[in-house]
Write a protein that holds these residues in place. Structure first.
Motif, PDB file in Angstrom:
ATOM      1  N   LYS A  71       0.831  -1.214   0.000  1.00  0.00           N
ATOM      2  CA  LYS A  71       0.000   0.000   0.000  1.00  0.00           C
ATOM      3  C   LYS A  71       0.869   1.269   0.000  1.00  0.00           C
ATOM      4  O   LYS A  71       0.637   2.187  -0.784  1.00  0.00           O
ATOM      5  CB  LYS A  71      -0.938  -0.003   1.220  1.00  0.00           C
ATOM      6  N   THR A  72       1.856   1.302   0.904  1.00  0.00           N
ATOM      7  CA  THR A  72       2.725   2.483   0.983  1.00  0.00           C
ATOM      8  C   THR A  72       3.526   2.635  -0.305  1.00  0.00           C
ATOM      9  O   THR A  72       3.664   3.744  -0.838  1.00  0.00           O
ATOM     10  CB  THR A  72       3.673   2.371   2.202  1.00  0.00           C
ATOM     11  N   THR A  73       4.029   1.529  -0.831  1.00  0.00           N
ATOM     12  CA  THR A  73       4.796   1.586  -2.080  1.00  0.00           C
ATOM     13  C   THR A  73       3.933   2.162  -3.198  1.00  0.00           C
ATOM     14  O   THR A  73       4.399   2.983  -3.987  1.00  0.00           O
ATOM     15  CB  THR A  73       5.307   0.178  -2.451  1.00  0.00           C
ATOM     16  N   PHE A  92      -3.478   9.849   1.828  1.00  0.00           N
ATOM     17  CA  PHE A  92      -3.183   9.645   3.248  1.00  0.00           C
ATOM     18  C   PHE A  92      -2.613   8.243   3.426  1.00  0.00           C
ATOM     19  O   PHE A  92      -3.203   7.272   2.956  1.00  0.00           O
ATOM     20  CB  PHE A  92      -4.469   9.687   4.074  1.00  0.00           C
ATOM     21  N   ASP A  93      -1.476   8.133   4.123  1.00  0.00           N
ATOM     22  CA  ASP A  93      -0.943   6.811   4.440  1.00  0.00           C
ATOM     23  C   ASP A  93      -1.121   6.540   5.931  1.00  0.00           C
ATOM     24  O   ASP A  93      -0.351   7.025   6.754  1.00  0.00           O
ATOM     25  CB  ASP A  93       0.539   6.714   4.049  1.00  0.00           C
ATOM     26  N   GLU A  94      -2.127   5.784   6.274  1.00  0.00           N
ATOM     27  CA  GLU A  94      -2.447   5.445   7.667  1.00  0.00           C
ATOM     28  C   GLU A  94      -2.365   6.682   8.565  1.00  0.00           C
ATOM     29  O   GLU A  94      -1.564   6.738   9.500  1.00  0.00           O
ATOM     30  CB  GLU A  94      -1.504   4.355   8.175  1.00  0.00           C
ATOM     31  N   PRO A  95      -3.224   7.664   8.310  1.00  0.00           N
ATOM     32  CA  PRO A  95      -3.087   8.963   8.985  1.00  0.00           C
ATOM     33  C   PRO A  95      -3.313   8.920  10.488  1.00  0.00           C
ATOM     34  O   PRO A  95      -2.917   9.860  11.175  1.00  0.00           O
ATOM     35  CB  PRO A  95      -4.159   9.824   8.303  1.00  0.00           C
TER      36      PRO A  95
END
Ligand code: ADP
Ligand code: MG
Length: 250
Positions: free
Chosen positions: A42-44, A169-172
């Protein structure tokens, strides 16, 4: 016309393929949430969209304008900054500049971008976004004087101040205590209600169901499932999605 079209993105680190051909599109004003186990990529994927990583294959198109095509090789530094502005990014760890106040954090990049706005306009604009995040009385505070929830709301104002086409948003809320998670989810929900175009990587499944027009479930570098919250969360047909949700909801 879709605001974003991602086509067959592949990304390798060393010889391991982490993204194995990701394709999806979204419309202006939509909220898309990405769910998936830790390590599923997901982050990638978000980093590829923000050109913090260069995909090995695939294309990224915003408003019918092809920003990236792996066939043409990596983006040049000069292009990169401008292309990055299509995407806003809010990270798990806020990443505020500790030596600057909330308002300075929000106005720094617009001042550097210098898109024909006066300093006064940039400051007024920054105040507007901080106000929208409920921080009108915290503008002159430094990050260490703010709670985690307030810091994350400054980070959201900072991303909005650059007026991106798509806010990511990455796991905000993953770095926040439960009582501070709510205040951040509330402002993201308000943004969704105002039809801000957003991609949200999150483990807050109830929240994702609540705010999203569309859900993508990632598993081991592929999109294993996608659809409306009703299809993916409430009535998952995919076995991996079912297992993932069962682990979270137990
Ligand atoms: N810069 C990197 N170098 C090597 N491997 C990486 C790098 N970034 C991520 N990975 C690997 O890619 C996989 C997916 O990571 P990530 O995108 O962070 O997943 P998620 O955000 O879904 O937890 C993991 O196995 C991770 O170790
Ligand atoms: Mg991640």
């Amino acid at each position: 016309m879709s605001i974003l079209e991602v086509n067959n993105i592949k990304k390798k680190f060393d010889n391991t393929e982490i993204l194995k051909g990701i394709s999806f599109s979204m419309e202006k004003g939509e909220t898309l949430s990405i769910l998936g186990s830790s390590g599923s990529g997901k982050t990638t994927l978000l980093r590829c969209l923000n050109f913090l990583e260069t995909p090995n294959e695939g294309t990224i198109t915003v408003n019918d304008n092809c920003l990236f095509d792996a066939k043409n090789g990596p983006l040049r530094d000069g292009d990169l900054r401008e292309k990055r502005l299509h995407f806003g990014m809010v990270f798990q760890q806020f990443n505020l500049f500790p030596q600057y106040t909330a308002l300075e954090n929000v106005t720094l990049a617009p001042k550097l971008e210098n898109r024909g706005k006066s300093q006064d306009e940039i400051i007024e604009n920054g105040k507007l976004f901080l106000d929208k995040m409920g921080l009108s009385d915290r503008m002159n505070n430094y990050p260490h004087q703010l709670s985690g929830g307030q810091q994350q709301r400054v980070a959201i104002a900072r991303a909005l101040a650059l007026r991106p086409d798509i806010l990511c948003f990455d796991e905000p809320t993953s770095a926040l205590d439960p009582e501070l998670t709510g205040e951040v989810l509330k402002v993201i929900k308000e943004l969704a209600e105002q039809h801000t175009t957003m991609i949200i990587v999150t483990h807050e499944i109830g929240f994702a169901r609540d705010v999203s027009d569309k859900i993508i479930f990632m598993d081991d570098g592929v999109i294993a499932d996608e659809g409306t919250p009703d299809q993916v969360i409430d009535n998952p047909s995919n076995e991996r999605t079912r297992q993932f949700l069962a682990n979270y909801l137990k």
